[in-house]
Design an enzyme around this catalytic site. Sequence first.
Site, PDB file in Angstrom:
ATOM      1  N   LEU A  49       0.870  -1.168   0.000  1.00  0.00           N
ATOM      2  CA  LEU A  49       0.000   0.000   0.000  1.00  0.00           C
ATOM      3  C   LEU A  49       0.910   1.223   0.000  1.00  0.00           C
ATOM      4  CD1 LEU A  49      -2.702  -0.911   2.720  1.00  0.00           C
ATOM      5  CD2 LEU A  49      -2.939  -1.052   0.236  1.00  0.00           C
ATOM      6  N   ASP A  50       0.466   2.291  -0.651  1.00  0.00           N
ATOM      7  CA  ASP A  50       1.248   3.516  -0.658  1.00  0.00           C
ATOM      8  C   ASP A  50       1.407   4.041   0.766  1.00  0.00           C
ATOM      9  OD1 ASP A  50       1.245   3.333  -3.423  1.00  0.00           O
ATOM     10  OD2 ASP A  50      -0.517   4.623  -3.638  1.00  0.00           O
ATOM     11  N   LYS A  51       2.433   4.836   0.976  1.00  0.00           N
ATOM     12  CA  LYS A  51       2.756   5.363   2.301  1.00  0.00           C
ATOM     13  C   LYS A  51       1.530   5.942   3.005  1.00  0.00           C
ATOM     14  CE  LYS A  51       5.422   9.033   4.553  1.00  0.00           C
ATOM     15  NZ  LYS A  51       6.372  10.160   4.359  1.00  0.00           N
ATOM     16  N   ARG A  62      -5.484   5.496  -7.885  1.00  0.00           N
ATOM     17  CA  ARG A  62      -5.188   6.925  -7.984  1.00  0.00           C
ATOM     18  C   ARG A  62      -5.025   7.351  -9.436  1.00  0.00           C
ATOM     19  NH1 ARG A  62      -0.068   7.413  -4.192  1.00  0.00           N
ATOM     20  NH2 ARG A  62      -0.303   9.635  -4.682  1.00  0.00           N
TER      21      ARG A  62
END
Length: 326
Positions: free
Chosen positions: A137-139, A238
């Site tokens: 998962l992105d930060k 996104r």
Amino acid sequence: MSNSIQASVLVPIHLGNKRLDKIAAELFPDFSRSRLQQWIVDGKLTVDGETRRIRDKMVGGENLELDVVLEAEGDWEAENIPLEVVYEDDDIVVINKPSGLVVHPAAGNYTGTLLNALLYHYPGIENVPRAGIVHRLDKDTTGLMVVAKTLQAQTQLVNQLQDRSMGREYEAVTMGVMTGGGIVEAPIARHPTSRTKMAVAPEGMGKEAITHYRVLKKFNAHTHIRCKLETGRTHQIRVHMSHIGYPLVGDQTYFGRFRLPKGISLHLRQELQTFQRQALHARELSLWHPTTDEYMTWDAELPEDFQKLLQSLSDEQSETYEDLDY
């Protein structure tokens, strides 16, 4: 947690005249073909006690012997970073990742990551590639992730990602009001000029990427949606939502120039301006347990900042309706 693997199996006659690596992949399904090929090269997977080549053909009746001692891939340090564990057994652990936590060490983030935390809480996991991490998962994306505690579990989970039997659903808030749900099928590749970004690629280029989305609630100038991933490309939701004209609230990478809807209240204006991450949460995770083959599903409630954002959008909508009641 043992870091050694010993196994022995006879090659059945019906698999004769096939390459060693292909036969090994059938007889040792807990491990990927690429890993088995490396073990053949390293002499850790032998035939009748002798080292053979990957492409050598078997006739049937040979004894394949696997003798491997797993070693840590990197010199990462274990760090006492708290983790919210949703589920855990001998094979897997499911984490509810908070915002701000990087998953894997990289340039600029060698410490303070989920991997460093996993090494502290589960020391034996150091012998599993990438400390058992199978997806990221992105930060600043919150929510559910599964981590494998063993090499065998990791292989099974990676297979589920590849054959798309692992279910991953997200909730997000977008700019703009959607008319309804749909599917985005647009390949994704590295951005041609910005190496930290991804982008929808021209036809015939990039990797296949498919996102299903449906509307949960419409607001005056925003939409609360649920997304289901069919593929798992970097920044997929996104990129896809921005591509169709509905970038995620707070997404400074794919939002473009920050803009506020006209006529909004001071309260909502402040909420949008201070929401400093993409409004994206990995809400539900489903998979087949790598050992028991049981189908399991977990759900993680929306984090506090996400709920606060939705409440502000809902309050704004109520105020607008009240203004029209005259």
